[in-house]
Design a protein around this motif. Structure first.
Motif, short mmCIF file in Angstrom:
data_model
loop_
_atom_site.label_atom_id
_atom_site.label_comp_id
_atom_site.label_asym_id
_atom_site.label_seq_id
_atom_site.Cartn_x
_atom_site.Cartn_y
_atom_site.Cartn_z
N ARG A 8 -12.62 -72.18 -14.81
CA ARG A 8 -13.71 -72.66 -13.96
C ARG A 8 -14.23 -73.99 -14.48
O ARG A 8 -14.32 -74.22 -15.68
N ARG A 9 -14.57 -74.85 -13.56
CA ARG A 9 -15.07 -76.18 -13.89
C ARG A 9 -16.56 -76.09 -14.22
O ARG A 9 -17.32 -75.40 -13.53
N GLN A 10 -16.98 -76.77 -15.27
CA GLN A 10 -18.39 -76.81 -15.65
C GLN A 10 -19.01 -78.08 -15.12
O GLN A 10 -18.59 -79.18 -15.46
N LEU A 11 -20.00 -77.94 -14.27
CA LEU A 11 -20.68 -79.11 -13.72
C LEU A 11 -21.64 -79.69 -14.76
O LEU A 11 -22.31 -78.96 -15.48
N PRO A 12 -21.72 -81.02 -14.85
CA PRO A 12 -22.60 -81.63 -15.86
C PRO A 12 -24.08 -81.34 -15.63
O PRO A 12 -24.86 -81.38 -16.57
N THR A 13 -24.47 -81.02 -14.42
CA THR A 13 -25.87 -80.74 -14.13
C THR A 13 -26.22 -79.25 -14.22
O THR A 13 -27.35 -78.87 -13.95
N SER A 14 -25.28 -78.43 -14.63
CA SER A 14 -25.50 -76.99 -14.72
C SER A 14 -26.46 -76.65 -15.85
O SER A 14 -26.37 -77.21 -16.95
N PHE A 16 -26.49 -73.89 -17.41
CA PHE A 16 -25.82 -72.92 -18.26
C PHE A 16 -24.87 -73.63 -19.22
O PHE A 16 -24.30 -74.66 -18.91
N LYS A 17 -24.70 -73.07 -20.40
CA LYS A 17 -23.81 -73.65 -21.39
C LYS A 17 -22.35 -73.44 -20.96
O LYS A 17 -22.01 -72.41 -20.38
N ALA A 18 -21.53 -74.40 -21.30
CA ALA A 18 -20.10 -74.28 -21.03
C ALA A 18 -19.52 -73.27 -22.02
O ALA A 18 -19.95 -73.20 -23.17
N PRO A 19 -18.55 -72.47 -21.58
CA PRO A 19 -17.95 -71.50 -22.50
C PRO A 19 -17.23 -72.23 -23.64
O PRO A 19 -16.64 -73.29 -23.45
#
Length: 73
Positions: A8-14, A16-19
């Motif tokens: 899954r792609r992590q959006l920079p504005t999320s 939540f922490k990236a895995p």
């Protein structure tokens, strides 16, 4: 169930922490290793990033990358 083909792609504005991505394991000749299925062995050949040959005493196995079931002792 099927596994997704891409992570899954992590959006920079999320919010939540990236895995955490595990670092790749590196082995060298002569390392003692423990494999979940085959047990204890010694690395006798390394094909960088592809596979490695491990002598488990009773047999020799070619373990392909990633080495998720193997640890250095």
């Amino acid at each position: 169930m099927t596994k997704p083909s891409a992570p899954r792609r992590q959006l920079p504005t999320s919010p939540f922490k990236a895995p955490a991505v595990p670092s790749p394991k590196h082995f060298s000749l002569g390392d003692r290793v423990s494999h979940d299925q085959f047990g204890l062995g010694t690395v006798i050949g390394v094909e960088e990033g592809i596979a490695m040959l491990v002598d488990f005493g009773s047999h020799t196995a070619r373990i392909p990358s990633p080495y998720s079931r193997m640890d250095v002792l």
